[in-house]
Structures are given as C-alpha cells and as structure tokens.
Design a protein around this motif. Structure first.
Motif, PDB file in Angstrom:
ATOM      1  N   CYS A   1     -32.004 113.699  51.641  1.00 21.82           N
ATOM      2  CA  CYS A   1     -31.558 113.872  52.901  1.00 21.82           C
ATOM      3  C   CYS A   1     -31.696 115.468  53.353  1.00 21.82           C
ATOM      4  CB  CYS A   1     -30.225 113.515  53.242  1.00 21.82           C
ATOM      5  SG  CYS A   1     -29.636 113.662  54.913  1.00 21.82           S
ATOM      6  N   LYS A   2     -31.352 116.199  52.483  1.00 17.00           N
ATOM      7  CA  LYS A   2     -31.639 117.676  52.927  1.00 17.00           C
ATOM      8  C   LYS A   2     -32.944 118.134  52.876  1.00 17.00           C
ATOM      9  CE  LYS A   2     -30.070 122.250  50.961  1.00 17.00           C
ATOM     10  NZ  LYS A   2     -29.251 122.977  50.000  1.00 17.00           N
ATOM     11  N   ALA A   3     -33.727 117.548  51.867  1.00 12.82           N
ATOM     12  CA  ALA A   3     -35.151 117.826  51.657  1.00 12.82           C
ATOM     13  C   ALA A   3     -35.902 117.351  53.081  1.00 12.82           C
ATOM     14  CB  ALA A   3     -35.922 116.989  50.485  1.00 12.82           C
ATOM     15  N   ALA A   4     -35.533 115.988  53.517  1.00  9.11           N
ATOM     16  CA  ALA A   4     -36.223 115.619  54.533  1.00  9.11           C
ATOM     17  C   ALA A   4     -35.807 116.358  55.829  1.00  9.11           C
ATOM     18  CB  ALA A   4     -35.702 114.157  55.090  1.00  9.11           C
ATOM     19  N   ALA A   5     -34.576 116.910  55.903  1.00 13.20           N
ATOM     20  CA  ALA A   5     -34.274 117.644  57.133  1.00 13.20           C
ATOM     21  C   ALA A   5     -35.002 119.188  57.064  1.00 13.20           C
ATOM     22  CB  ALA A   5     -32.665 118.216  57.068  1.00 13.20           C
ATOM     23  N   GLU A   6     -35.162 119.569  55.893  1.00 18.49           N
ATOM     24  CA  GLU A   6     -35.816 120.913  55.635  1.00 18.49           C
ATOM     25  C   GLU A   6     -37.380 120.625  55.936  1.00 18.49           C
ATOM     26  OE1 GLU A   6     -35.438 122.309  51.726  1.00 18.49           O
ATOM     27  OE2 GLU A   6     -33.602 123.251  52.221  1.00 18.49           O
ATOM     28  N   THR A   7     -37.987 119.413  55.504  1.00 20.45           N
ATOM     29  CA  THR A   7     -39.351 119.146  55.803  1.00 20.45           C
ATOM     30  C   THR A   7     -39.534 119.048  57.564  1.00 20.45           C
ATOM     31  OG1 THR A   7     -39.547 117.944  53.974  1.00 20.45           O
ATOM     32  CG2 THR A   7     -41.223 117.485  55.823  1.00 20.45           C
ATOM     33  N   ARG A   8     -38.730 118.504  58.067  1.00 22.38           N
ATOM     34  CA  ARG A   8     -38.556 118.319  59.532  1.00 22.38           C
ATOM     35  C   ARG A   8     -38.451 119.635  60.339  1.00 22.38           C
ATOM     36  NH1 ARG A   8     -35.245 114.025  58.810  1.00 22.38           N
ATOM     37  NH2 ARG A   8     -33.421 114.973  59.128  1.00 22.38           N
ATOM     38  N   LEU A   9     -37.648 120.561  59.983  1.00 19.65           N
ATOM     39  CA  LEU A   9     -37.590 121.944  60.385  1.00 19.65           C
ATOM     40  C   LEU A   9     -38.818 122.590  59.938  1.00 19.65           C
ATOM     41  CD1 LEU A   9     -35.683 124.166  61.494  1.00 19.65           C
ATOM     42  CD2 LEU A   9     -35.049 124.606  59.229  1.00 19.65           C
ATOM     43  N   SER A  10     -39.408 122.498  59.005  1.00 20.28           N
ATOM     44  CA  SER A  10     -40.455 123.354  58.680  1.00 20.28           C
ATOM     45  C   SER A  10     -41.610 122.801  59.497  1.00 20.28           C
ATOM     46  CB  SER A  10     -40.999 122.927  57.097  1.00 20.28           C
ATOM     47  OG  SER A  10     -42.125 123.772  57.001  1.00 20.28           O
ATOM     48  N   ASN A  11     -41.803 121.559  59.702  1.00 16.10           N
ATOM     49  CA  ASN A  11     -42.784 121.059  60.492  1.00 16.10           C
ATOM     50  C   ASN A  11     -42.611 121.496  62.291  1.00 16.10           C
ATOM     51  OD1 ASN A  11     -44.213 119.578  58.579  1.00 16.10           O
ATOM     52  ND2 ASN A  11     -42.945 117.835  59.127  1.00 16.10           N
ATOM     53  N   ALA A  12     -41.541 121.607  62.533  1.00 16.31           N
ATOM     54  CA  ALA A  12     -41.251 122.137  63.893  1.00 16.31           C
ATOM     55  C   ALA A  12     -41.582 123.405  64.091  1.00 16.31           C
ATOM     56  CB  ALA A  12     -39.691 121.739  64.326  1.00 16.31           C
ATOM     57  N   MET A  13     -41.136 124.199  62.952  1.00 19.57           N
ATOM     58  CA  MET A  13     -41.327 125.758  63.190  1.00 19.57           C
ATOM     59  C   MET A  13     -42.967 125.754  63.090  1.00 19.57           C
ATOM     60  SD  MET A  13     -38.575 127.112  60.505  1.00 19.57           S
ATOM     61  CE  MET A  13     -38.815 128.988  60.550  1.00 19.57           C
ATOM     62  N   ASN A  14     -43.638 125.018  62.174  1.00 18.10           N
ATOM     63  CA  ASN A  14     -45.214 125.301  62.209  1.00 18.10           C
ATOM     64  C   ASN A  14     -45.836 124.911  63.747  1.00 18.10           C
ATOM     65  OD1 ASN A  14     -47.946 123.515  61.905  1.00 18.10           O
ATOM     66  ND2 ASN A  14     -47.634 125.232  60.437  1.00 18.10           N
ATOM     67  N   LEU A  15     -45.188 123.999  64.381  1.00 19.06           N
ATOM     68  CA  LEU A  15     -45.651 123.469  65.614  1.00 19.06           C
ATOM     69  C   LEU A  15     -45.151 124.563  66.746  1.00 19.06           C
ATOM     70  CD1 LEU A  15     -46.627 121.280  67.482  1.00 19.06           C
ATOM     71  CD2 LEU A  15     -44.259 120.367  67.910  1.00 19.06           C
ATOM     72  N   VAL A  16     -44.236 125.359  66.602  1.00 19.00           N
ATOM     73  CA  VAL A  16     -43.920 126.516  67.484  1.00 19.00           C
ATOM     74  C   VAL A  16     -44.934 127.497  67.310  1.00 19.00           C
ATOM     75  CG1 VAL A  16     -42.326 128.333  68.096  1.00 19.00           C
ATOM     76  CG2 VAL A  16     -41.392 125.928  67.826  1.00 19.00           C
ATOM     77  N   ARG A  17     -45.269 127.924  66.062  1.00 19.78           N
ATOM     78  CA  ARG A  17     -46.282 128.907  66.055  1.00 19.78           C
ATOM     79  C   ARG A  17     -47.526 128.247  66.581  1.00 19.78           C
ATOM     80  NH1 ARG A  17     -48.681 129.896  59.804  1.00 19.78           N
ATOM     81  NH2 ARG A  17     -50.382 131.365  60.393  1.00 19.78           N
ATOM     82  N   TRP A  18     -47.850 127.150  66.328  1.00 20.51           N
ATOM     83  CA  TRP A  18     -49.384 126.654  66.869  1.00 20.51           C
ATOM     84  C   TRP A  18     -49.430 126.758  68.454  1.00 20.51           C
ATOM     85  CZ3 TRP A  18     -50.847 122.578  70.337  1.00 20.51           C
ATOM     86  CH2 TRP A  18     -52.280 122.431  70.207  1.00 20.51           C
ATOM     87  N   LEU A  19     -48.151 126.470  68.986  1.00 28.53           N
ATOM     88  CA  LEU A  19     -48.120 126.496  70.234  1.00 28.53           C
ATOM     89  C   LEU A  19     -48.286 128.066  70.988  1.00 28.53           C
ATOM     90  CD1 LEU A  19     -45.189 124.145  71.177  1.00 28.53           C
ATOM     91  CD2 LEU A  19     -47.918 123.741  71.908  1.00 28.53           C
ATOM     92  N   VAL A  20     -47.794 129.032  70.340  1.00 28.11           N
ATOM     93  CA  VAL A  20     -47.741 130.287  70.388  1.00 28.11           C
ATOM     94  C   VAL A  20     -49.327 130.903  70.355  1.00 28.11           C
ATOM     95  CG1 VAL A  20     -47.038 132.746  69.527  1.00 28.11           C
ATOM     96  CG2 VAL A  20     -45.344 130.974  69.597  1.00 28.11           C
ATOM     97  N   GLU A  21     -50.039 130.492  69.221  1.00 30.24           N
ATOM     98  CA  GLU A  21     -51.368 130.920  69.020  1.00 30.24           C
ATOM     99  C   GLU A  21     -52.077 130.277  70.242  1.00 30.24           C
ATOM    100  OE1 GLU A  21     -52.498 129.047  65.295  1.00 30.24           O
ATOM    101  OE2 GLU A  21     -51.624 130.862  64.017  1.00 30.24           O
TER     102      GLU A  21
END
Length: 275
Positions: A1-21
């Motif tokens: 569960c913790k690993a899944a949450a970290e994966t979702r957070l990492s994906n969300a942060m990557n998306l924010v970075r992509w949007l900023v770019e």
C-alpha cells in the motif's frame, strides 16, 4: 500500500514537471507564485529532509527560475526562502520552508567554528596594516585546519546537487539582494559590516561547504559559480569584507587547482588576489 502510494505521488510529480515544461512561457505571475509555494513546501518533509523522489519538483523549480521573466518577478521573500532551502540542503542542515532570518550568522558547531567566529571578530576592527601583518600566520592556520579536517561532509545526493545548481541562478537576477540598497539610513545597516547583506552570509556558507567538501564533487561547479557572482559584487561595494575573507577563500580554492574546476578557480582568484 505504501509502495503504491509512493508510485502515485511520483507519477503526479512527474506530471506537474511535464506541465511546467510545456507551459512555462505562458504562466502568469499569480500562477507562478502559487506553483512556487506548492513546489517548495512539498519537497520538504516534517522532519526537515527532502522527500523521496523529489527530483521532478526540484527540476520544475529550476526551470521556473531559469526563465528570466519569472526570476525577475520573484519576490524577495520567495528568493530568500528558496536560497535558504538550497543552502540548508547543501550543508546537511535541517531544511525548512519560510525560515526567518536565514541570513543570520551561522551558529558555531564546534570549537573550530567558534575560533573562526572569534577570528572574524578580530578582523572586524583593526586597520588594514594590522590585517596585513597577521595575514601570513592566519593563512597558515587556515591551511592547517583544511589539511587536518577529517570530518566527512554531508552526503550529496543527486537531489541535493540539483538544488545547489539553483543558487547561481538566483544570484544572476539583477535585483538579487546581495547588498543593501545605498539609500538606506546608516542605522538600518549592520554596524560591523555596513555594506554586506546576503553576500557575506553566502560567503560564510560557501566557506563552510568547501571545508566540509574539500574534494571535487558534482556540486562544486555551482558553488564556485555562485561564489564568483558574489565576489564580483563585493569587490566593488564591500572592500572591507573582501579583505577579511580573501585569505580564507584562497586557502580553500588552492586544493581545487588541479581539478576540472580550474577555470572557475582562476575566475575567483582574479577577484580575490588583489585583496
């Protein structure tokens, strides 16, 4: 569960970075301010460390600061906040958001640090002639401390190195608060260092970093770039500060002469050697 949450957070942060770019040049000041607050607050945990997988947000911050219009519109409070975060990470200290008085003196952490503070006080009042007479012995003691230092500095992660690379970008803006504005009344300035503002604090942090990390690292190029920017400003407007700190900086630059950083070492030496 913790690993899944970290994966979702990492994906969300990557998306924010992509949007900023993709939208960097189209973002207005209001959006940038909100985004800046979100990025800087999110990368720090409650215990004063950087979160895991913070690289995407750090790179997003760097992209925003690298775009001149956004950097020039950055408020002084935000500038100081990000500068504080970068230096806390660089020096292995507790990383805090919105730290007050980040430009205050570094607290002595050992007897060596305490003796350095006393030395700085000693240099605050004597005449230039007195300083020159003491130069040789002070230079030797500084070199001896550098050689004897066996305390390993904080481990520089890739996230920390990326944060450090933001420091020279912040200093490159024309309105970077390195020095006090000349129109301020004398009573609003520091009595012992009338011209220095963030500049002298950055010098002290640079010296502390170079003492903790005497060997070349991936972060040194950014640190030396920031050092050169500050020195170039202080050599014209804060001669007394340059006289006080030149010997310490020289002792820490010499070990980097035979490294890939030689070009930056030469730039710094050309500024400090006259002092």
């Amino acid at each position: 569960c913790k690993a899944a949450a970290e994966t979702r957070l990492s994906n969300a942060m990557n998306l924010v970075r992509w949007l900023v770019e993709r939208s960097l040049t189209h973002l207005n000041k209001k959006v940038i301010n909100a985004l800046f607050s979100h990025l800087t607050q999110t990368i720090i945990t409650s215990d004063g460390t950087l979160i895991r997988n913070a690289m995407d947000y750090i790179k997003a911050l760097k992209m925003i600061m690298s775009y001149p219009p956004h950097l020039e519109h950055l408020g002084q409070g935000s500038w100081e906040c990000l500068m504080s975060i970068c230096w806390d990470a660089a020096l292995g200290q507790r990383v805090e958001y919105g730290k007050e008085e980040w430009t205050g003196d570094l607290e002595p952490e050992s007897s060596t640090e305490a003796s350095e503070s006393e030395e700085e006080q000693e240099f605050a009042t004597p005449s230039v002639g007195t300083q020159k007479r003491k130069y040789a012995s002070t230079m030797m003691s500084t070199l001896d401390r550098t050689r004897r230092s066996e305390r390993a500095g904080p481990r520089l992660t890739t996230e920390t190195t990326e944060l450090i690379s933001i420091i020279p970008i912040l200093l490159s803006t024309p309105n970077a608060p390195i020095l006090l504005p000349p129109h301020l009344p004398e009573e609003d300035r520091e009595s012992d260092q009338p011209f220095a503002r963030a500049g002298i604090r950055i010098l002290r942090r640079t010296i502390k970093f170079l003492r903790a990390q005497p060997a070349e690292t991936a972060a040194h190029r950014s640190i030396l770039s920031a050092l050169t920017i500050v020195l170039a400003e202080l050599e014209v407007n804060a001669v007394q500060v340059m006289i006080e700190f030149a010997h310490k900086i020289l002792a820490l630059l010499l070990p980097l002469w035979h490294t890939k950083l030689k070009d930056q070492v030469i730039l710094a030496l050309r500024i400090i050697l006259p002092f």
